[in-house]
Scaffold this active site. Sequence first.
Site, PDB file in Angstrom:
ATOM      1  N   ASN A 154       0.806  -1.228   0.000  1.00 25.64           N
ATOM      2  CA  ASN A 154       0.000   0.000   0.000  1.00 25.64           C
ATOM      3  C   ASN A 154       0.840   1.280   0.000  1.00 25.64           C
ATOM      4  O   ASN A 154       0.577   2.208  -0.750  1.00 25.64           O
ATOM      5  CB  ASN A 154      -1.001  -0.004   1.156  1.00 25.64           C
ATOM      6  CG  ASN A 154      -0.324  -0.108   2.516  1.00 25.64           C
ATOM      7  OD1 ASN A 154       0.773  -0.654   2.651  1.00 25.64           O
ATOM      8  ND2 ASN A 154      -0.981   0.412   3.541  1.00 25.64           N
ATOM      9  N   GLU A 253       4.236  -4.068  12.446  1.00 18.25           N
ATOM     10  CA  GLU A 253       3.228  -3.012  12.329  1.00 18.25           C
ATOM     11  C   GLU A 253       2.097  -3.589  11.500  1.00 18.25           C
ATOM     12  O   GLU A 253       2.240  -3.810  10.304  1.00 18.25           O
ATOM     13  CB  GLU A 253       3.835  -1.775  11.684  1.00 18.25           C
ATOM     14  CG  GLU A 253       2.982  -0.535  11.890  1.00 18.25           C
ATOM     15  CD  GLU A 253       2.244  -0.132  10.638  1.00 18.25           C
ATOM     16  OE1 GLU A 253       1.017  -0.388  10.595  1.00 18.25           O
ATOM     17  OE2 GLU A 253       2.865   0.416   9.732  1.00 18.25           O
ATOM     18  N   CYS A 287      -3.002   1.516   6.789  1.00 18.87           N
ATOM     19  CA  CYS A 287      -3.238   0.893   8.096  1.00 18.87           C
ATOM     20  C   CYS A 287      -3.854   1.875   9.077  1.00 18.87           C
ATOM     21  O   CYS A 287      -4.569   1.478   9.994  1.00 18.87           O
ATOM     22  CB  CYS A 287      -1.931   0.337   8.658  1.00 18.87           C
ATOM     23  SG  CYS A 287      -0.615   1.580   8.789  1.00 18.87           S
TER      24      CYS A 287
END
Length: 487
Positions: A154, A253, A287
């Site tokens: 992303n 993460e 995210c």
Amino acid sequence: MAILEGVDKQYINGQWTEGSSETIIEDKNPFNQEKLLSIKGASQEDVDKAYKTAEKAAESWGKEMPQKRAEIVNNFHDAIVDNKEELIEWLIKEAGSSRVKAEAEIQISLGIIKEAASFPSRMHGYITNSRVPHKENRVYRRPLGVMGIISPWNFPLNLSIRSVVTAIALGNTVVLKPASQTPITGALAIAKLFEIAGLPKGVCNAVVGKGSDIGDYFVEHEIPKLISFTGSTPVGRNIGKLAGQKLKRMALELGGNNVFVAMEDADVDQAVKAALYGKFMHQGQICMSINRIVVHESIADEFVEKFVEGTKKLKVGNPQDKEVTIGPLIDSKQVERINEDLQKSIDAGAKVVLEGKSDGALMHPTVLDHVTDDMPIAANEIFGPVAPIIRFKSNDEALTIANSQDFGLSGAVHTKDVEKGLQFASKVITGMIHINDQTVNDESNVPFGGEKGSGIGRFNGDFIIEEFTRVQWISVQHEPRDYTPFA
């Protein structure tokens, strides 16, 4: 001259070589499925070679003078600046980035690199007193050695650089495995730019391969001391299990189900603007994207009306068009997944106030009102341009909603009473939360990371120095010690 021409191979020990797997990685434009290039995938043998190369390079790189490491990191920064337009072009056609998002990704990356350039002189040790007479305790900070880094599709450039440049600045060597959808912006461009920057061979290596071919082997390999992974929570849990069994360090993460709360006294206009940005930047494929918009019932009607009005103004289409703010999702499978949760939520009572159509990987924004926290579109991480709005009656109810999911990455709360907002924010179990702003924030000098299912560890600044180095205690006995009654 384009620097990324021919960068379609594995990068090991400073050499561009064909992968030895039979798997072919097809790199396609998510908007129109145009084939960008093909890469012969890496095998486990390639991974092994890359790790052994990095291990050998670590012997000298870990001892390199701090000013030399800083110089190369700064050269890497300048190489990105010099080739910014080519990188933006690749982010648009490989990751489906709008130009606004691609430019933001470059700027965030440059900030991280500048911060990392100061790390070689910030690896502070210290001397402390001892309880033993005439003894001195010294604590030294050392590089870890070899690190394995797995990056997502992303924000491929930024989220690869975040770990790679930090590791290298601190004297570590790396093997980088990008997402198969973004091999250029997620790894091979970085390898090329470090090559231009003058990084010694073997310090940065990149292997492009399917997770099914090399994923577990990459994590379980005996050489890397730390695995850095950015991606989904289910994959992160598996990586955590594999790395934990080998007693490796981890920096994970992971996903987020981020809440955006507009309290009764919120400035509605400002809250709407913030929510539009935090929800629809990069089609919601971040995210930190807003997953649930939680609005007090007294302002909900006004908020929904203005939010829908603002959403309608966003241009959807080919990200090559500079006016487009919402481009394609990374692939049509993501659209299918989101539409399934969307339909289940509508069947459960959610009201469609703006219906968005889907065309291949392109998904127009959808806005739902009267969503409840247990509906799939709220309970699951969306990672797409669907905005569920949940109405609440009291701040206690909003707090319950905010903490209801097994995620805790980012959040936001809007109120004209900053102290009230601060009290609320402090009770939300999340690594990051922002008052009178939106959820998508990242600054190179503050801790970035999550709680619960959103990961382990913190990136950026002094916090990442702790993660990516080790400390060693060495004591010095300056005068003979009394060992009575043994001697």
